[in-house]
Each structure stands twice: as structure tokens, then as C-alpha cells.
Write a protein that holds these residues in place. Structure first.
Motif, PDB file in Angstrom:
ATOM      1  N   LYS A  65       0.827  -1.208   0.000  1.00 34.06           N
ATOM      2  CA  LYS A  65       0.000   0.000   0.000  1.00 34.06           C
ATOM      3  C   LYS A  65       0.864   1.261   0.000  1.00 34.06           C
ATOM      4  O   LYS A  65       0.362   2.365  -0.095  1.00 34.06           O
ATOM      5  N   TRP A  66       2.185   1.091   0.148  1.00 40.14           N
ATOM      6  CA  TRP A  66       3.022   2.282   0.294  1.00 40.14           C
ATOM      7  C   TRP A  66       3.278   3.072  -0.981  1.00 40.14           C
ATOM      8  O   TRP A  66       3.600   4.240  -0.922  1.00 40.14           O
ATOM      9  N   ASN A  68       2.926   5.579  -4.040  1.00 40.54           N
ATOM     10  CA  ASN A  68       2.184   6.828  -4.122  1.00 40.54           C
ATOM     11  C   ASN A  68       1.221   6.797  -5.314  1.00 40.54           C
ATOM     12  O   ASN A  68       1.243   7.665  -6.168  1.00 40.54           O
ATOM     13  N   GLN A 365       0.690  11.919 -12.177  1.00 45.04           N
ATOM     14  CA  GLN A 365       1.424  11.993 -10.917  1.00 45.04           C
ATOM     15  C   GLN A 365       2.670  11.119 -11.041  1.00 45.04           C
ATOM     16  O   GLN A 365       2.582   9.946 -11.341  1.00 45.04           O
ATOM     17  N   ARG A 369      11.145   7.179  -6.241  1.00 43.58           N
ATOM     18  CA  ARG A 369      11.387   6.572  -4.934  1.00 43.58           C
ATOM     19  C   ARG A 369      12.689   5.779  -5.048  1.00 43.58           C
ATOM     20  O   ARG A 369      12.785   4.879  -5.883  1.00 43.58           O
ATOM     21  N   GLY A 397       1.635  16.417 -10.869  1.00 42.16           N
ATOM     22  CA  GLY A 397       2.419  16.429  -9.650  1.00 42.16           C
ATOM     23  C   GLY A 397       3.730  15.689  -9.802  1.00 42.16           C
ATOM     24  O   GLY A 397       3.862  14.797 -10.636  1.00 42.16           O
ATOM     25  N   ALA A 398       4.726  16.119  -9.020  1.00 35.79           N
ATOM     26  CA  ALA A 398       6.024  15.449  -9.011  1.00 35.79           C
ATOM     27  C   ALA A 398       6.452  15.260  -7.570  1.00 35.79           C
ATOM     28  O   ALA A 398       6.378  16.192  -6.778  1.00 35.79           O
ATOM     29  N   HIS A 399       6.880  14.064  -7.251  1.00 31.78           N
ATOM     30  CA  HIS A 399       7.200  13.753  -5.855  1.00 31.78           C
ATOM     31  C   HIS A 399       8.514  13.003  -5.789  1.00 31.78           C
ATOM     32  O   HIS A 399       8.790  12.184  -6.660  1.00 31.78           O
ATOM     33  N   THR A 400       9.301  13.273  -4.767  1.00 30.79           N
ATOM     34  CA  THR A 400      10.534  12.511  -4.636  1.00 30.79           C
ATOM     35  C   THR A 400      10.660  11.971  -3.231  1.00 30.79           C
ATOM     36  O   THR A 400      10.469  12.695  -2.257  1.00 30.79           O
ATOM     37  N   PHE A 401      10.973  10.701  -3.152  1.00 30.31           N
ATOM     38  CA  PHE A 401      11.169  10.036  -1.866  1.00 30.31           C
ATOM     39  C   PHE A 401      12.517   9.328  -1.876  1.00 30.31           C
ATOM     40  O   PHE A 401      12.583   8.126  -2.123  1.00 30.31           O
ATOM     41  N   PRO A 402      13.583  10.044  -1.665  1.00 30.23           N
ATOM     42  CA  PRO A 402      14.867   9.358  -1.648  1.00 30.23           C
ATOM     43  C   PRO A 402      15.196   8.871  -0.235  1.00 30.23           C
ATOM     44  O   PRO A 402      14.995   9.599   0.732  1.00 30.23           O
TER      45      PRO A 402
END
Lengths: 729, 448
Positions: A65-66, A68, A365, A369, A397-402
């Protein structure tokens, strides 16, 4: 039209369906289905057990479920886990492959016929659940290379499969990997023996055709000690209203000194504009640099799929091993991508590079990650990560999860990220040079992604279109009558009139805020300036309704006061795009890169332009003088009929000014007119005008010959108050 | 947000349910009826979710297991003889003469506090007093900025807080001298839950030094929540000092709301506490509001230092800047998680985030997660993170100038720290920090 809308209306090209009889097992998933798939493939019992074990583990797991991303729940009983075209037995020669299938692949641009096949590429063609053909097998066999479908490898090389299957991605690795382990149907197997450098590109083309099925392929690539291989996979699927599941597993093993390069161009059907249909692409890809000095490089271009969930990773076990990840992920409409990589540093001095470029348009989106993990023993480990996002439109949208986890003090890890958008100014600048919005966006996106694209083994073609008839002209080239223009609610031009004939040079002077630049911008068609009344006639036609690129194609050129930087797009490439648009418009043949470069070189010599400017990105990092010179250079190349120089002299020292003026003078001709907008008389010492007009408060208040400029220089602008004769001529 | 709720039974355990029940039975629980309602929200949020585990994304690198299991004591009434004034005087952080609000073990100490030097109109008092006397200022904000269920610790604090500092600066009032808000921990094995609320009216200004310290080297737990509300054009530069005992636990949650054109800066220096976790959030609610966060952590031994920051750009035209550095020795573990949200309407956002870590020991560990979530397109957002060691070229350069390698390393370590320290807004405290940590850093460079 809004550039984003334009992009969004692009059609998915590979959405057709092949009408072929196939054998599809009933929907649903159970131990019996797993056994049925295994028996259809005539697998040894250990493999059946391996699958069943994976299935049992999968049943205990829950969907992650993690990520995005959001999507409706998947009913794993509602899809069929095996579908194969009827001609199921793999044939020895191409003649025996169903011609319908050969046609399908040809339509996809992948000829399987030995005569027509792509040069230097061996292709394994996977259609739904089975591999239907593999090219160049005999040639590769002579080198000791095994390249065949996974099912064939199970029959012919069970010892290799048994040794490596699940060795990098265990059957209980994650929900989707376990599902794949239970029901995987086919895929490719490559084994490169010790010391062999595979002389050709190995490639698999995955095609989903049947409805209500999932595709669960499995790829295994082994490079033994010192071996080298480059592998490319591509994939497409028909347009359908329902979502289809694709859950693949790819395992790579590089032994000591071996190199594996794995490239993916993922173009599964992304669903329609409203997000209906499309592939759920849930993939586990992982490589192990098992030996010292080994290298695994992932390159991916992800443009398709409704949802992407994918993290090609490298376990850097060997000392001095190298891991790379180059990625471009594009989301448009309602696509969602959560993708990235993991670099697990175990070996000493292991190095990794991550370059991720995310592009979001429409309501897409995009999530990066990534995990960089340096374990305690990985002394001297290095990682460099660059992670950039480009946004097109304001609803994406743009997302970063480093995740950066370091447990060794000698490690060095760097992470950089940026987010930018394609600006209206960049698009207008391109349009002014005759490049359409779509091409402008393509070009900027290509520039943004070039670090990744150059890692791809094949080049991607760009297309263009739309010629128009050349226009005739008579009398005045340009006639402006009682022009009123405003920015927002503020009126800036308040009844300006001006007429220009071919061959003339007109200087437009005036104090700051008098409307000089507005006039220049309005003539080029800048969208921020609204023409509220009056007319502009250019070559006998109304100019006002024309788009900036149409104006450019008809020979209007604006040398910008503040030339726009377009990172990543080489000057030469940019100019050729504009130049060819203009030539097409004139009904002239386009120039190829070679001929165009010749032209550029000639022009650069005439104008004393340093050739190195040609290969640098447009205006990026240019000094003020270089930018202005580059504008004049572009002017020389594009050969317009009406050249508008907007404060080209501002910010130039006297030498640069001379160079620029010299360039302009060389370009003066009977056919060409110039509008030289300037605040100071200085430039006019070098570019001698035929007419000088003084602009004040949005109108021409005085017109005269070149001596007027000198008078203005002496007396300033204050004395010219009384309006000139209407028409300024 | 990507963090999915974890389906699991609430982790309660340890002394905490008993503390909660005792709190509910205490006289303080019911003293101010409207505040009791807020406390109840905290209690139920805690009971519902309990403590996080490392399966929770926000606690992935920070295990609270030891903290949860330690048998802490609870103090429901202030102890009269808790600290002598002389001890408190040790902790000035460069602000010898500044007005101060002092708490001891979670209770306000009028004896140690002094309001001398604060301009008239400014309210500075104990939060317990403000609950009764300044309800109109407190009620709309208490538990509204830091949501009761934000974390298990905030929930506990909301339910169990005894006291803290309350400051209100009216519209247009400019306070020049910094106010020191000091919490001292004295009693071992005590869990205290101080709670602060700072409210600035339109155009007001107040520099604050918020400090946590202990004269002892005891094991104890400080669980603080600070809420900050800035009116239009208000300015609150702050320095936060963590000089807790080396055996203590410190968990903090600071939430600031910034109205149009306001400015918030928090500069945090962490040297103490064996376990430290700070959640710091800035909600940019009005255009042109600006948030700045700076952090310097110096960790050694078994220290665990975790900074979680959130900058939420809800409206256009706001700049934000984050710059966190840490220096690690021994078996220290530093965590940084910086989130920048740019909401759909927040065009022209200019957000910059940097996290740099210097590893001086082989057993130290850094986990950093700089995170951007962007829903608008016309924005300028960058983030960068590095983990590395001292540049041996620089060490070599120093050596060619005659410095011993350990001295060279000490100087370079100090330079690494200074880079962030120079941004600290309150000069007196910045200089105090500079003086007090220089030795520590020179030692750290030597690998001490």
C-alpha cells in the motif's frame, strides 16, 4: 491551443488488436491453475513445486500500500493467467510461424523475418503468454550464447535455470514477485559464457493481445566471468477499457568483470484521457553484481501504463562493482508512476549512479522513490544521484522520496534534485523561431532527458509536418494602423501607425515605458499582449490572428531583448528545427543535419561567431554579449523578411556592439526590412537607419531621417511632445 | 501523503496507560473545563494508535522501543524545592540579562522567571495561567496547530501537560531583546510534558531562545509540544538549544502557522540527549510568508538524533529554506527527513532544502530522506543531501601549512559546523554556541 491540451490529445499508436485464435485458460487462480500452467509447459516437477511454494507464500501476503498511487482493487480471480496463440509449439524456422503474428510484429516495427530483421539485433517475440519466435539464434549459438524463450531454457538448460531462478528475486520477495513466481508464463533467457562479448543487441518484444488476461513474464540474464551483453526490451498492448495486469520479474547476474546493460522502453497502453483502461505495470527488476568489477546498468524510458510500480535495483556485492540507473518516466492524462531504484552497496569501493528524469503532464502523478544503502563493509562506496522533475501544466504532480542510509564513514553519497517547468517564455521563443508548440515541448523534454537518452541503444525518430503555400506581396511589407495593445488591463500602445517597405531600416526610439518593446513583442505575437483595436497587415495579410510560429514561417524574426535559455537543446539542433519548418513552409526541401551544419559553418564565418556556440545549449550559460550575438546569428540563418531587433544593443560593450552591428549590416538587403528598437542612438552610428520614429506614451510622436536620432541623443526625449502626422510618413 | 495507515493493534505498553489514567484522575485534568476537552482528544488519540513502530514510515529509522519500555515516573504537582536559583543561572546561552520564562520538570517556576525588559502590552506567563486568564487567545490555538493525534507523543503531551510558556505579542509591537524560554530537568526517571504557545499579532516581532537543559546526567524524558501562530507580517526568529543530559530522552513537536508576509526561523543546535526526535512543521498559510529552518547536530556515543521537518506551501509566492548539518562520531545515528509540500495553488514557490552529514567514525550511521511533493508547476524547488567524510585534500593542504593532522581535522570539522551556525538569527546565542561548541568540535575532529 494550450500546449498541454495538445500533448494530451496525442494518440496511442499501438492500440490495435490482432485477430488470432488463441487458447486461453479459464479465469481464476488456484493451485490447480498453477499446476495447469506448469504442465502446459511440460515443466520438471521441481519447478512445479517451486511455483506452488511461491503461490502458497503469495496467498499469505498483502498487496503493498506504500506506493504513491491509487487504483481500484484488483480482483485476482477475474483474469486468466495463461493465453497463447494456437500454434503453440515453437517452430524451428520462421516460415512456420503464423503469418498473422509476423504481420503484427511488423506493424509494431519489429520485423521477425530473417531477411528484413533489424541489423545487429536479435529479437525474442513474446505474444501474450508465450514466445512465438526468436531471431539470430543460430548465429548466437555459434558463440556459445544462449538466447531463447524461458520455456525453452527450462527444457534445454534446466541446470542453469535451477541454479539462478529466484537467486536475485526470491519467490517470496514481494507480493507481485510471488504472484509472478507462481504463474509466470514465458520470457527470455540469456546466458553469456565466460569471456564472451555478445556482438549484437539482444531484445525481447512483449505484446499483450488477448483481453482479460495478465502477462507474467520472467527474464533471466546471466553474464559469466568477463562476459558483456546489452539487452533491450519493448512492450505494447491494445487499447482496452479494462485494466490489465502485468507483473514481470527480471533477474540479472553479473559475475566477476562482467557487464550487463539492460534497457527498457515501456509503452504499455496508458489508458484514455479520463484514465479508463490501461495496463497496471507492477514489476520487480533486480540485478546482482556478484563478482568483483562487475557492472549492471539499467536504462528505462517509461511512457506507457496506467500505473507503474517499478524499481530496477542493483545489489553491489562484488568489490569495485558498478551499478547504474538511468530513467525517464513520463506521465500524462491520469497516469501514475511510482518508480526509482535501489542501490545496495556491500562490496568495497562499489559505485553507483542514479539519474532520474520525471516528466508530468495533464493530471499525471510522478513519483521518484529510491534507496541508496551503504552497508558497514562497503568501504569507499560512492553514490551520485540526480533526480529532476519537469512539470507541464498546473494539474500534475512530481514527488521525490529518496532514502539514503549510510553505515560506513568512508562512503560518499550525494543527492541532488530539482523541479522546473516549461515556461511560456521558452515556448514563445521557440515559436518565434518557427518551431511548433509540440516540437518545442518535444525538444525541451529531449534536452531535459538527454543524459538518459544517450544511454539507450537505439535512437528514436522525431517527426514533423504541415507545409503551407508561400505568400505574394506588394507595396508595403508591413502596415500598422491605429494599433492599440495592452498587457492585462493596462493599455500600452495607444494608436500607433507605421508603414515599412522591403529594403528599409526603421529605428524605433523612445524613453523607457513608451511601448517600444511592446510593439516588437506584439509584432511577433507574444500571447501576453492583447491587440484591442487597429490592424497589422504583413505581406498583404492580416497578421493579428496568426500564431507566433506562422509569423516566423512567413519571415518575421524577433531578436529578443532577453534571449531565453533552453537548457539541454543544442543551438544547432534548435536552429535546424526552425529552419526546416520555414523551408517547408516555403515549399523548399528540408536540409539534413550534414548540409545544415555546412550552412551554419558558412554563416558563422561570415558573422565571426565562435563555432563552439553552435553545439552549446541555446543561450544557456552564454554571456550577455554571446546571447545577443547568437540572436543575430539566428537571424542570419533563418533569413527573415522582416527582422525586429529589440534593444539588441543593451548591455553590450563597444566591441560586441560593433560585431552585432556588423552582422546586421551584412544582412541588409533589398528584400529585407529591419525594425531596430533602441533606447540610445549608439547602435544607429553603426546601423544607419533610413527612418527614425520617436515613440512616446504608446504613439509615434515624431518621425524623421537619421539626423533625428542625433538630435535625440543631444536633447533627450522631453522636447518631442507634439504628435507627428498620422501614419508617420 | 504516501504513508499508509498501518493495520496493527495499538502499541501501548510500559508505564504510559497508568500515567494517562492517573492524569485523568488528577485535579489538573478538570481545572479548566474547555481545556479538559482538548486533553480528552489527546487521550483518545493515544489510546487508539499507541506508539509508532519502525513499520510506520515516519519512524522507519527511529525505534521508540526503549523509550516505551522504560518505567518513568509522573509528577502531578510541582515540587517546591526543586532547583536553586543558582543552578538556573548556569543556563543563559549568552542571554545573561534577558527576560526569561523557566520551567522545571514540566512546571512553571515563577521564582526563576523574570519579565524585566519586556515591553508593556506583551503577555508572558505560564500556560496554566493563560488557560484561565487568556482563554480568547489560547483556546483557538491550543491543539489546533499541533494536532492532538499528530504523533503518540503529541497525544500524550496534549493529555498530560502540566504547564509551559505562553507569550502573546500584540499587533505592531516589536520586541528587540530575545526572550529565553528554558526547561530544566532535575528529577531522574521523570517524564515531563511541557507545552508552549507563542502568539504574535500582525506586524509584531519576538526573538525567542527555546532551551532544554539539565544540571544532571540523569535519565529522564522531556516530551514537549510548541505551537506558534504568526499574524500578518509578524517575525519570530528563534534558536532552539538541546543541552539535555546525555542519558535523557527528548521528543519534541513544534508547529508554526504563518500568515501573509510573516517570517519564521528556527535554528536548532542539538548536542545533548541520548535519544532525540523533533518534528518541526511550518504551514505557509499566507502569501509571501517565509520559513527558514537551520539545524546543527553534533552526535557521539550512542546518541540518536532525528529531525523530521515539514514545510507546507499552501499558497503562492512563498520562499522556504532548510539547511541541516550533522557531525557524527562513535556509534551515533542521525536521521533527517525533510518534506516539502507544494500544494496545487502554491505557484511561484521557491523552496530549497539541504542536508549534509559528516561521518567521523566507522560505526556511525546516517539515514536521510529529503522529500519533495509537488502539485504545482511554476515552482523552483531543489533539494540536496550528502553524506561523506572530511576532504583529505583539505587535510593535506592544512598539513603543508604546518598543522598536525588531528588539528587540521578539528578545524575542518569546526568549519563544517560554522557554515550552518552563521545563519542563526540571535547574535548573543550564536556567539555563545560558537564558543561552547568549538572545543567539542575540535575534539570531534580528533576522533575523541
Amino acid at each position: 491551443m494550450d500546449p498541454v491540451e495538445e500533448l494530451a490529445t496525442k494518440e496511442y499508436k499501438w492500440g490495435f488488436v490482432t485477430d488470432i485464435e488463441s487458447e486461453t485458460i479459464p479465469k481464476g487462480l488456484s493451485e490447480d491453475v498453477v499446476r495447469l500452467i506448469s504442465s502446459k509447459k511440460n515443466e520438471p516437477s521441481w519447478l512445479t513445486d517451486w511455483r506452488l511454494n511461491a503461490y502458497r507464500q503469495w496467498k499469505k501476503m498483502t498487496e503493498p500500500k506504500w506506493p504513491n498511487v491509487t487504483y481500484p482493487p484488483i480482483d485476482y480471480q477475474a483474469c486468466s493467467y495463461y493465453s497463447a496463440p494456437k500454434q503453440n509449439v515453437k517452430k524451428g524456422s520462421m516460415e512456420e510461424v503464423d503469418p498473422e503474428l509476423i504481420k503484427t510484429y511488423e506493424k509494431l516495427g519489429i520485423p521477425l523475418d530473417e531477411q528484413k530483421r533489424l541489423s545487429n539485433v536479435a529479437v525474442d517475440a513474446v505474444f501474450d503468454s508465450v514466445s512465438v519466435a526468436t531471431t539470430c539464434k543460430d548465429y548466437l549459438e555459434k558463440l556459445g550464447i544462449i538466447f531463447c524463450s524461458f520455456s525453452e531454457a527450462v527444457q534445454k538448460h534446466p541446470e542453469l535455470i535451477r541454479k539462478y531462478l529466484g537467486s536475485v528475486v526470491p519467490s517470496n520477495d514481494n507480493f507481485f514477485a510471488s504472484l509472478n513466481s507462481a504463474v509466470f508464463s514465458d520470457g527470455s533467457f540469456c546466458w553469456i559464457p565466460k569471456g564472451v562479448k555478445c556482438p549484437m543487441e539482444l531484445s525481447t518484444y512483449f505484446r499483450i493481445n488477448a483481453a482479460d488476461t495478465g502477462q507474467f513474464e520472467r527474464t533471466l540474464i546471466i553474464a559469466e566471468e568477463g562476459a558483456t551483453v546489452s539487452y533491450l526490451e519493448g512492450c505494447t498492448a491494445p487499447k482496452r477499457d479494462t485494466n490489465q495486469l502485468h507483473a514481470a520479474v527480471v533477474e540479472l547476474v553479473a559475475q566477476g568483470n562482467a557487464t550487463i546493460k539492460y534497457s527498457t522502453v515501456q509503452n504499455w497502453y496508458p489508458g484514455d484521457k479520463e484514465g479508463k483502461g490501461g495496463i497496471f505495470n507492477f514489476v520487480t527488476k533486480r540485478g546482482k553484481c556478484a563478482g568483483a568489477n562487475s557492472k549492471i546498468s539499467w536504462t528505462q524510458v517509461e511512457t506507457g501504463s496506467a500505473i507503474t510500480w517499478k524499481y530496477p535495483s542493483v545489489i553491489l556485492q562484488g568489490d569495485n562493482s558498478v551499478g547504474e540507473f538511468y530513467s525517464v518516466a513520463v506521465v500524462n492524462n491520469r497516469q501514475q508512476a511510482d518508480t526509482g531504484t535501489k542501490m545496495i552497496h556491500i562490496g568495497k569501493n562499489s559505485r553507483s549512479t542514479i539519474v532520474s528524469k520525471g516528466i508530468s503532464a495533464g493530471k499525471g502523478q510522478n513519483t521518484y522513490r529510491g534507496q541508496v544503502k551503504v552497508l558497514k563493509k562497503a568501504a569507499g562506496a560512492r553514490n551520485y544521484t540526480q533526480c529532476d522533475s519537469l512539470l507541464i501544466g498546473d494539474r500534475c504532480g512530481a514527488h521525490t522520496f529518496p532514502y539514503i542510509e549510510v553505515q560506513n564513514q568512508t562512503a560518499k553519497v550525494e543527492h541532488e534534485a530539482s523541479t522546473s517547468k516549461i515556461s511560456e517564455d521558452q515556448i514563445f521563443y521557440c515559436k518565434q523561431r518557427g518551431v511548433s508548440t509540440e516540437n518545442a515541448i518535444n525538444m525541451i523534454v529531449n534536452g531535459f532527458c538527454k543524459e538518459v537518452f544517450r544511454e539507450l541503444p537505439m535512437e528514436f525518430a522525431v517527426e514533423a509536418q504541415n507545409p503551407g503555400p508561400p505568400k505574394q506581396r506588394d507595396g508595403f511589407m508591413l502596415e500598422i494602423k491605429d494599433l492599440h495593445a495592452s498587457v492585462g488591463k493596462k493599455e500600452i500602445l495607444k494608436g500607433l501607425s507605421l508603414s515599412v517597405k522591403a529594403g528599409e531600416v526603421h529605428a524605433i526610439m523612445g524613453p523607457n515605458g513608451s511601448g517600444k518593446s511592446t510593439l516588437a513583442q506584439a509584432l511577433a505575437g507574444h500571447p501576453s499582449y492583447t491587440i484591442t483595436s487597429g490592424t497589422i497587415t504583413y505581406l498583404g495579410e492580416d497578421l493579428i490572428e496568426k500564431s507566433p510560429e506562422d509569423r516566423a514561417k512567413q519571415g518575421i524574426f524577433l531578436a529578443f531583448q532577453y534571449p531565453v535559455e533552453i537548457p539541454g537543446v543544442a543551438n544547432a539542433y534548435f536552429l535546424r528545427a526552425g529552419y526546416n519548418e520555414i523551408r517547408k513552409h516555403r515549399g523548399e526541401p528540408e536540409l539534413d543535419a550534414m548540409d545544415f551544419n555546412k550552412l551554419l559553418k558558412e554563416k558563422s564565418k561570415v558573422l565571426h561567431i565562435d563555432e563552439s556556440l553552435l553545439n552549446r545549449p541555446v543561450n544557456e550559460g552564454f554571456s550577455g554579449g554571446e546571447k545577443k550575438r547568437n540572436e543575430i546569428f539566428q537571424l542570419a540563418v533563418l533569413e527573415p523578411r522582416l527582422a525586429i531587433l529589440d534593444e539588441t544593443d543593451s548591455g553590450l560593450d563597444i566591441d560586441a556592439l560593433r560585431t552585432v552591428a556588423d552582422g546586421v549590416n551584412k544582412l541588409r538587403s533589398k528584400e529585407r526590412a529591419f525594425l531596430v528598437v533602441t533606447h540610445y542612438q549608439r547602435l544607429l552610428n553603426y546601423v544607419v537607419p533610413d527612418f527614425v520614429h520617436v515613440l512616446s506614451d504608446g504613439k509615434i510622436v515624431k518621425s524623421g531621417g537619421k539626423e533625428l536620432a542625433l538630435e535625440l541623443e543631444k536633447r533627450g526625449y522631453d522636447w518631442v511632445k507634439e504628435p507627428a502626422v498620422a501614419g508617420a510618413r | 501523503m504516501s504513508t499508509a495507515a498501518i493495520d496493527r493493534p495499538a502499541v501501548l505498553g510500559g508505564c504510559w496507560p497508568a500515567h494517562l489514567e492517573a492524569g485523568e484522575r488528577s485535579a489538573g485534568w478538570k481545572r479548566v473545563p474547555w481545556a479538559t476537552e482538548v486533553r480528552k482528544l489527546g487521550a483518545s488519540a493515544f489510546r487508539e494508535r499507541g506508539f509508532p513502530t519502525t513499520a510506520d514510515e515516519e519512524w522507519r529509522y527511529t525505534s521508540v522501543e526503549t523509550l516505551v519500555k522504560t518505567g518513568f515516573r509522573q509528577s502531578l504537582e510541582p515540587k517546591k524545592d526543586s532547583l536553586v536559583a543558582n543552578t538556573a543561572k548556569m543556563f543563559t546561552f549568552g542571554l545573561e540579562k534577558a527576560p526569561r520564562l523557566v520551567m522545571v520538570d514540566g512546571f512553571f517556576s515563577p521564582e526563576l522567571s523574570s519579565l524585566e525588559g519586556l515591553p508593556s502590552g506583551v503577555i508572558a506567563c505560564s500556560l496554566a495561567e493563560a488557560l484561565e486568564k487568556h482563554r480568547a487567545l489560547v483556546e483557538p490555538r491550543l491543539g489546533k496547530l499541533a494536532k492532538p493525534g499528530a504523533t503518540a507523543f503529541t497525544a500524550l503531551n496534549t493529555a498530560l501537560f502540566q504547564d509551559g510558556a505562553f507569550v502573546y505579542v500584540p499587533d505592531g509591537k516589536l520586541v528587540e531583546t530575545p526572550l529565553l524560554v528554558l526547561h530544566l530537568s532535575h528529577e531522574s526517571y521523570l517524564a515531563s510534558h511541557p507545552r508552549h504557545l507563542f502568539v504574535l499579532g500582525a506586524g509584531a516581532q519576538l526573538p525567542i531562545v527555546e532551551a532544554y537543559a539539565s544540571p544532571s546526567c540523569d535519565l529522564y524524558f522531556t516530551n514537549v509540544v510548541t505551537e506558534i501562530d504568526l499574524g500578518r507580517g509578524a517575525r519570530l526568529p528563534s534558536v532552539r538549544i538541546e543541552a539535555e543530559s546525555g542519558n535523557s530522552f527528548h521528543v519534541a513537536n513544534t508547529q508554526a502557522r504563518l500568515a501573509e508576509g510573516s517570517f519564521f526561523q528556527e535554528c536548532s543546535a542539538v548536542t545533548g540527549a541520548e535519544f532525540f526526535r523533533h518534528d518541526l512543521g511550518a504551514f505557509l498559510a499566507g502569501e509571501r510568508a517565509e520559513a527558514q529552518m537551520f539545524g546543527l547536530s553534533i552526535a557521539s556515543g550512542h546518541q540518536h538524533i532525528d529531525h523530521h521537518t515539514v514545510i507546507d506551501h499552501a499558497v503562492p509566492n512563498c520562499p522556504s529554506r532548510e539547511f541541516y548539518k550533522s557531525i557524527l562520531n562513535g556509534r551515533a545515528h542521525v536521521v533527517f527527513n525533510g518534506k516539502v509540500f507544494v500544494r496545487e495553488d502554491a505557484q511561484k514557490t521557491d523552496a530549497k532544502q539541504t542536508n549534509k552529514n559528516l561521518l567521523l567514525s566507522d560505526d556511525a550511521r546516517v539515514d536521510t530522506k529529503p522529500q519533495l511533493e509537488i502539485f504545482a508547476d511554476d515552482v523552483k524547488c531543489t533539494h540536496g543531501a550528502t553524506v561523506g567524510q572530511l576532504d583529505e585534500e583539505m587535510v593535506f593542504y592544512c598539513r603543508t601549512r604546518g598543522l598536525a593532522p588531528e588539528v587540521a581535522r578539528g578545524i575542518l570539522t569546526y568549519a563544517f559546523a560554522r557554515d550552518v551556525l552563521v545563519n542563526f538569527a540571535i547574535p548573543e546565542t550564536r556567539e555563545w554556541l560558537d564558543r561552547s561548541i568549538v572545543q567539542r568540535l575540535l575534539d570531534a575532529g580528533r576522533g575523541a
